[in-house]
Design an enzyme around this catalytic site. Structure first.
Site, PDB file in Angstrom:
ATOM      1  CE1 TYR A  93      -2.647  -2.388  -4.731  1.00 49.33           C
ATOM      2  CE2 TYR A  93      -0.806  -0.867  -4.460  1.00 49.33           C
ATOM      3  CZ  TYR A  93      -1.641  -1.829  -3.944  1.00 49.33           C
ATOM      4  OH  TYR A  93      -1.484  -2.244  -2.649  1.00 49.33           O
TER       5      TYR A  93
ATOM      6  CE  LYS B   3     -14.830 -13.372  -3.843  1.00 47.42           C
ATOM      7  NZ  LYS B   3     -15.019 -14.229  -2.664  1.00 47.42           N
TER       8      LYS B   3
ATOM      9  CG  ASP C  63     -13.188 -15.947  -0.216  1.00 47.81           C
ATOM     10  OD1 ASP C  63     -12.569 -16.549  -1.121  1.00 47.81           O
ATOM     11  OD2 ASP C  63     -14.429 -15.978  -0.115  1.00 47.81           O
TER      12      ASP C  63
ATOM     13  CG  ASP D  65      -0.779  -4.404  -0.405  1.00 48.59           C
ATOM     14  OD1 ASP D  65       0.370  -4.313   0.054  1.00 48.59           O
ATOM     15  OD2 ASP D  65      -1.733  -3.692  -0.026  1.00 48.59           O
TER      16      ASP D  65
ATOM     17  CG  ASP E 195       1.094  -6.345   4.951  1.00 49.32           C
ATOM     18  OD1 ASP E 195       2.006  -6.299   4.097  1.00 49.32           O
ATOM     19  OD2 ASP E 195       0.764  -5.361   5.637  1.00 49.32           O
TER      20      ASP E 195
HETATM   21  C1  IPM Z   1       3.700  -2.657  -0.269  1.00 46.44           C
HETATM   22  C2  IPM Z   1       3.077  -1.392   0.284  1.00 46.44           C
HETATM   23  C3  IPM Z   1       2.709  -0.464  -0.869  1.00 46.44           C
HETATM   24  C4  IPM Z   1       1.731  -1.205  -1.762  1.00 46.44           C
HETATM   25  C5  IPM Z   1       2.143   0.901  -0.429  1.00 46.44           C
HETATM   26  C6  IPM Z   1       3.079   1.640   0.506  1.00 46.44           C
HETATM   27  C7  IPM Z   1       1.789   1.770  -1.602  1.00 46.44           C
HETATM   28  O1  IPM Z   1       1.979  -1.699   1.079  1.00 46.44           O
HETATM   29  O2  IPM Z   1       4.745  -2.550  -0.943  1.00 46.44           O
HETATM   30  O3  IPM Z   1       3.165  -3.726  -0.027  1.00 46.44           O
HETATM   31  O4  IPM Z   1       0.522  -1.199  -1.479  1.00 46.44           O
HETATM   32  O5  IPM Z   1       2.181  -1.788  -2.748  1.00 46.44           O
HETATM   33 MG    MG Z   2       1.722  -3.766   1.426  1.00 45.00          MG
END
Ligand code: IPM
Ligand code: MG
Length: 354
Positions: free
Chosen positions: A142, A188, A220, A244, A248
């Protein structure tokens, strides 16, 4: 006690979900006597529109002067064509960096009433689910060197230094000590040099935490194991990018991404609290969003930054109770009452006042 909270509503559904969270915190005030002073600052697309920058200096200064920061979400199609440094996301990454928020805690757990909302088979979560994902937040790809080489090539760099890995590992080991004492470090290392350093440092750091059982997993495999047998995880520590993605994925175990809160912590108690979901421009302004991830982020704020665990429990319990009868669209099931974003806030606040 009186606390100053910097509030960054951001874009899309950000203002709606934060307004409901403030409603809930006002109810907490009435119940407990804890006072909050909320100070609004601009971030993301909203900040760009008003000031030409997604992260105005005033916002950074305001956050630094506050006891904690509450954030909605940033981003939207409107700003997608801006140069990278002016995009709403640059504001979010910038505030994380400026405040030194290197440890992102994403707590995945099952709310009992939502057991059936998970798209995954019920037996997967039959033995309960309580995973703390610790995501490194101010390093890695990032923030590494990125750019274009001529017209046809682009690059981003995954880069980690020893101190960055060690400090996030210490956060994760410390959390594991207070939980089930199991830590899984995800990397990884079969491919990436930065992952091999990551693993080395985590193993070295482990000597200071002999009571924690450390394991390692390739990312993975972890993506697969989260679906196959999520109950095996206690604390997971991983890089910015892997965290990240995996968070999710893991959010769906708890029913909806609209339920998952997060704490981003600097050294000491200071932190920024935000839902892990985005600004959902498709439903913005429609009073449809689920405000609970933000409400639960405020609970994390009380717990981690303000030392108000009793008030945090009150919020968590109120959310759990409300879910027994009321659902926003993302977690709706037959037999429950469908409510809007603001009704959901009203219900949680009413339960707190009761
Ligand atoms: C998160 C989001 C952010 C990230 C984006 C919006 C930049 O997906 O907080 O997980 O990738 O960190
Ligand atoms: Mg995110």
């Amino acid at each position: 006690m009186e606390y100053t909270i910097a509030v960054l509503k951001g874009d899309g559904i950000g203002p709606e979900i934060v307004n409901e969270t403030i409603k809930v915190l006002d109810a907490v005030s009435e119940k407990t006597g804890i006072q909050f002073e909320f100070q609004d600052y601009l971030l993301g697309g909203a900040a760009y529109d008003q000031t030409g920058s997604p992260l105005p200096e005033e916002t950074v200064a305001g956050c630094k002067n506050a006891d904690a920061v509450l954030l909605g979400a940033v981003g939207g199609e409107r700003w997608d064509t801006l140069p990278a440094s002016l995009r709403p996301e640059a504001g979010l990454l910038g505030i994380r960096k400026a405040l030194g928020l290197y440890a992102n805690l994403r707590h995945v757990k099952i709310f009992e009433p939502l057991r059936n909302s998970s798209p995954l088979k019920n037996e997967l979560i039959a033995h309960g689910l309580d995973i703390m994902i610790v995501r490194e937040l101010t390093g890695g790809i990032y923030f590494g060197k990125k750019g274009r080489e001529g017209e046809d090539t682009a690059f981003d760099t995954e880069r980690y230094s020893r101190f960055e890995v060690e400090r996030i590992a210490r956060t994760a080991f410390g959390l594991a000590q207070k939980r089930a004492k199991r830590l899984c470090s995800v990397d990884k290392a079969n491919v990436l040099e930065s992952s091999r350093l990551w693993r080395e440092v985590v193993i070295e750091t482990a000597t200071d935490y002999p009571d924690v059982a450390l394991s390692h997993m390739y990312v993975d495999n972890c993506a697969m194991q989260l679906i196959r047998n999520p109950g095996q995880f206690d604390v997971v520590v991983t890089s910015n990018m892997f965290g990240d993605i995996l968070s999710d994925e893991a959010s769906m175990l708890s029913g909806s991404i609209g339920m998952l809160a997060s704490a981003s912590l600097a050294n000491g108690a200071f932190g920024l609290y935000e839902p892990i979901h985005g600004s959902a421009p498709d439903i913005a302004g429609q009073n449809k969003a689920n405000p609970l991830a933000t409400v639960l982020s405020a609970s994390m704020m009380l717990r981690y930054s303000l030392g108000e665990a009793v008030a945090a429990d009150l919020i968590d319990n109120a959310v759990e109770a409300v879910l027994k009868a009321f659902r926003t669209a993302d977690i709706y099931e037959e037999g429950f009452t469908l409510v809007s974003c603001s009704e959901m806030g009203d219900r949680v606040a009413a339960l707190l006042r009761a």
